[in-house]
Structures are given as structure tokens and as C-alpha cells.
Design a protein around this motif. Structure first.
Motif, PDB file in Angstrom:
ATOM      1  N   LYS A  74       0.814  -1.208   0.000  1.00  0.00           N
ATOM      2  CA  LYS A  74       0.000   0.000   0.000  1.00  0.00           C
ATOM      3  C   LYS A  74       0.848   1.260   0.000  1.00  0.00           C
ATOM      4  CE  LYS A  74      -3.920  -2.162   2.226  1.00  0.00           C
ATOM      5  NZ  LYS A  74      -4.910  -2.061   3.269  1.00  0.00           N
ATOM      6  N   THR A  75       2.133   1.123   0.312  1.00  0.00           N
ATOM      7  CA  THR A  75       3.013   2.283   0.363  1.00  0.00           C
ATOM      8  C   THR A  75       4.301   1.965  -0.387  1.00  0.00           C
ATOM      9  OG1 THR A  75       4.189   1.609   2.364  1.00  0.00           O
ATOM     10  CG2 THR A  75       2.134   2.870   2.675  1.00  0.00           C
ATOM     11  N   THR A  76       5.049   3.010  -0.692  1.00  0.00           N
ATOM     12  CA  THR A  76       6.348   2.783  -1.342  1.00  0.00           C
ATOM     13  C   THR A  76       7.338   2.145  -0.381  1.00  0.00           C
ATOM     14  OG1 THR A  76       6.962   5.084  -0.920  1.00  0.00           O
ATOM     15  CG2 THR A  76       6.025   4.572  -3.092  1.00  0.00           C
ATOM     16  N   ASN A  77       7.114   2.275   0.924  1.00  0.00           N
ATOM     17  CA  ASN A  77       7.960   1.553   1.893  1.00  0.00           C
ATOM     18  C   ASN A  77       7.845   0.051   1.646  1.00  0.00           C
ATOM     19  OD1 ASN A  77       8.578   3.989   3.202  1.00  0.00           O
ATOM     20  ND2 ASN A  77       6.895   3.771   4.629  1.00  0.00           N
ATOM     21  N   GLU A  78       6.604  -0.435   1.517  1.00  0.00           N
ATOM     22  CA  GLU A  78       6.371  -1.860   1.272  1.00  0.00           C
ATOM     23  C   GLU A  78       6.856  -2.262  -0.119  1.00  0.00           C
ATOM     24  OE1 GLU A  78       2.244  -1.469   2.071  1.00  0.00           O
ATOM     25  OE2 GLU A  78       2.446  -2.090   4.167  1.00  0.00           O
ATOM     26  N   LEU A  79       6.730  -1.351  -1.088  1.00  0.00           N
ATOM     27  CA  LEU A  79       7.194  -1.638  -2.444  1.00  0.00           C
ATOM     28  C   LEU A  79       8.706  -1.855  -2.470  1.00  0.00           C
ATOM     29  CD1 LEU A  79       6.541  -1.898  -5.452  1.00  0.00           C
ATOM     30  CD2 LEU A  79       6.844   0.588  -5.635  1.00  0.00           C
ATOM     31  N   ARG A  83      10.472  -5.312  -3.797  1.00  0.00           N
ATOM     32  CA  ARG A  83      11.391  -5.314  -4.938  1.00  0.00           C
ATOM     33  C   ARG A  83      12.822  -5.659  -4.546  1.00  0.00           C
ATOM     34  NH1 ARG A  83       9.839  -0.006  -8.598  1.00  0.00           N
ATOM     35  NH2 ARG A  83       7.798  -0.731  -9.293  1.00  0.00           N
ATOM     36  N   SER A  84      13.105  -5.697  -3.267  1.00  0.00           N
ATOM     37  CA  SER A  84      14.479  -5.934  -2.812  1.00  0.00           C
ATOM     38  C   SER A  84      14.807  -7.430  -2.798  1.00  0.00           C
ATOM     39  CB  SER A  84      14.674  -5.349  -1.409  1.00  0.00           C
ATOM     40  OG  SER A  84      14.090  -6.201  -0.436  1.00  0.00           O
ATOM     41  N   ASP A  85      16.004  -7.725  -2.297  1.00  0.00           N
ATOM     42  CA  ASP A  85      16.447  -9.116  -2.182  1.00  0.00           C
ATOM     43  C   ASP A  85      15.952  -9.794  -0.906  1.00  0.00           C
ATOM     44  OD1 ASP A  85      17.979  -7.632  -0.433  1.00  0.00           O
ATOM     45  OD2 ASP A  85      19.902  -8.428  -1.102  1.00  0.00           O
ATOM     46  N   VAL A  86      15.037  -9.149  -0.196  1.00  0.00           N
ATOM     47  CA  VAL A  86      14.450  -9.741   1.010  1.00  0.00           C
ATOM     48  C   VAL A  86      13.547 -10.921   0.640  1.00  0.00           C
ATOM     49  CG1 VAL A  86      12.759  -9.258   2.849  1.00  0.00           C
ATOM     50  CG2 VAL A  86      14.626  -7.659   2.422  1.00  0.00           C
ATOM     51  N   PHE A  87      12.927 -10.846  -0.537  1.00  0.00           N
ATOM     52  CA  PHE A  87      12.001 -11.891  -0.983  1.00  0.00           C
ATOM     53  C   PHE A  87      12.571 -12.645  -2.176  1.00  0.00           C
ATOM     54  CE2 PHE A  87       9.209  -8.884   1.155  1.00  0.00           C
ATOM     55  CZ  PHE A  87       8.472  -9.741   1.956  1.00  0.00           C
ATOM     56  N   ILE A 124      17.869   1.606  -8.795  1.00  0.00           N
ATOM     57  CA  ILE A 124      18.356   0.271  -8.438  1.00  0.00           C
ATOM     58  C   ILE A 124      17.979   0.056  -6.972  1.00  0.00           C
ATOM     59  CG2 ILE A 124      20.365  -1.219  -8.142  1.00  0.00           C
ATOM     60  CD1 ILE A 124      21.725   0.337 -10.401  1.00  0.00           C
ATOM     61  N   VAL A 125      17.167  -0.944  -6.711  1.00  0.00           N
ATOM     62  CA  VAL A 125      16.694  -1.210  -5.350  1.00  0.00           C
ATOM     63  C   VAL A 125      17.863  -1.707  -4.500  1.00  0.00           C
ATOM     64  CG1 VAL A 125      15.072  -2.547  -3.949  1.00  0.00           C
ATOM     65  CG2 VAL A 125      14.394  -1.740  -6.213  1.00  0.00           C
ATOM     66  N   PRO A 126      18.014  -1.157  -3.302  1.00  0.00           N
ATOM     67  CA  PRO A 126      19.142  -1.575  -2.465  1.00  0.00           C
ATOM     68  C   PRO A 126      18.982  -3.003  -1.936  1.00  0.00           C
ATOM     69  CG  PRO A 126      17.705  -0.110  -1.244  1.00  0.00           C
ATOM     70  CD  PRO A 126      17.192  -0.125  -2.659  1.00  0.00           C
ATOM     71  N   THR A 141      18.884   9.608  -4.224  1.00  0.00           N
ATOM     72  CA  THR A 141      18.719   8.771  -5.406  1.00  0.00           C
ATOM     73  C   THR A 141      19.533   7.488  -5.240  1.00  0.00           C
ATOM     74  OG1 THR A 141      18.411  10.703  -6.802  1.00  0.00           O
ATOM     75  CG2 THR A 141      19.002   8.668  -7.907  1.00  0.00           C
ATOM     76  N   PHE A 142      18.885   6.367  -5.471  1.00  0.00           N
ATOM     77  CA  PHE A 142      19.538   5.054  -5.474  1.00  0.00           C
ATOM     78  C   PHE A 142      19.826   4.731  -6.943  1.00  0.00           C
ATOM     79  CE2 PHE A 142      17.052   5.269  -1.655  1.00  0.00           C
ATOM     80  CZ  PHE A 142      17.745   4.534  -0.706  1.00  0.00           C
ATOM     81  N   SER A 143      21.016   5.112  -7.436  1.00  0.00           N
ATOM     82  CA  SER A 143      21.322   4.961  -8.861  1.00  0.00           C
ATOM     83  C   SER A 143      22.406   3.919  -9.132  1.00  0.00           C
ATOM     84  CB  SER A 143      21.743   6.311  -9.442  1.00  0.00           C
ATOM     85  OG  SER A 143      22.853   6.822  -8.737  1.00  0.00           O
ATOM     86  N   HIS A 144      22.913   3.282  -8.085  1.00  0.00           N
ATOM     87  CA  HIS A 144      23.903   2.213  -8.236  1.00  0.00           C
ATOM     88  C   HIS A 144      23.659   1.192  -7.115  1.00  0.00           C
ATOM     89  CE1 HIS A 144      25.721   5.367  -5.684  1.00  0.00           C
ATOM     90  NE2 HIS A 144      26.085   4.345  -4.957  1.00  0.00           N
TER      91      HIS A 144
END
Length: 168
Positions: A74-79, A83-87, A124-126, A141-144
């Protein structure tokens, strides 16, 4: 209510008796016409809580479904978490994690509230597998590739910045 399971035959029967209205309580939700522009005209959204429908079906029951069965975004926090390597994607096509606790994500709503703002800044998702929390204040900005470890905070210094590769 995040998920609602219905017996469609009972819903049909109830609507046949009462007409197209279930008589659920209304919720008043104030918003702006354009959620990306806080200066746009204010408006009211009237909605109902589907969980309240349990009251209009005799014999209805609530069941508890473990959190691992669904991943609400529901939020970009959850997004960011999703999208990360947690899942990872399991063989049965479910997203799963082996972490005992998900990292807490707190992105600055001034810069990350909408999907467009998020996608503009998170190119790039951290990596979050080793993170306990990530708090971002300001325009970063997460660009790398970035690896977050433990509890990390990015403070607002009033200008746009690029996130460093290792963040603790």
C-alpha cells in the motif's frame, strides 16, 4: 481488511433480498483530486469497510490468515521491500522470505510518496537482507548497487544526493 473471502451464492441471496445495497457504514476519506499534487482541490471519497459486511450475513465468521500468505503493498515503503532481495520466488510462485523479521523501511513522503517519485529516485533497489531498518529523509537517489547493513539513516541536507554503496 486486507483480504475478504465470500460465498458468492450467499452474497447473491442477500442482494436478491435487499436490492443492490448492503447497508454498510460509510467512511469519509479526505483526499486531493491529484494525489501527486498536495495543492490540488480537496475532495471527499466515500467508501465502506468491507470487513463490516460480516454484520449483514447471519452466521458469518472471521478467520485469521497468517501474514506469510499475502504481501500487501500500500506504500512505497512496502514496495521497496517487495522489490528488494528480502524476498525470493518459491517454486509455487509465492514470494517468500527466510528472514526472521522484515527490515523497517521509512521513506520520506515528500520525495517517495507516489510510485512516480519512487521510480524516479530508486533506479536500483538496495540490498536489504542485512538491514534492520532504513530511514530516508530528504531527496536521495539510489542509482547504483547499495548494500544496507543494520540500522541506516540518510539525513536531509536540503539538496538532492546519491546514496553511497555501503550504508550502515
Amino acid at each position: 481488511c486486507n483480504n475478504l473471502w465470500l460465498d458468492l451464492q450467499r452474497l447473491h441471496d442477500r442482494l436478491s433480498q435487499s436490492g443492490p445495497v448492503l447497508g454498510l457504514p460509510l467512511i469519509r476519506n479526505e483526499k486531493t483530486v491529484d494525489p501527486t499534487d498536495p495543492t490540488s482541490p480537496r475532495t471527499l471519497q466515500l467508501e465502506t469497510a468491507m470487513g463490516a459486511a460480516i454484520e449483514v450475513f447471519p452466521g458469518a465468521r472471521a478467520i485469521v490468515v497468517e501474514r506469510g500468505r499475502f504481501l500487501p503493498v500500500k506504500t512505497t515503503n512496502e514496495l521497496m521491500l517487495l522489490r528488494s532481495d528480502v524476498f525470493t520466488l518459491a517454486e509455487d510462485a509465492r514470494l517468500v522470505t527466510d528472514l526472521p523479521k522484515l527490515p523497517g523501511i521509512d521513506l520520506d513522503p515528500r520525495h517517495y510518496k507516489t510510485i512516480n517519485q519512487f521510480d524516479e529516485r530508486v533506479q536500483i533497489v538496495p540490498s536489504l537482507r542485512d538491514a534492520r531498518s532504513l530511514r530516508v529523509r530528504g531527496d536521495w537517489t539510489f542509482s547504483h548497487p547499495v548494500h544496507v547493513t543494520g540500522d541506516a539513516t540518510l539525513e536531509d541536507n536540503g539538496q538532492q544526493q546519491s546514496v553511497p554503496p555501503d550504508l550502515h
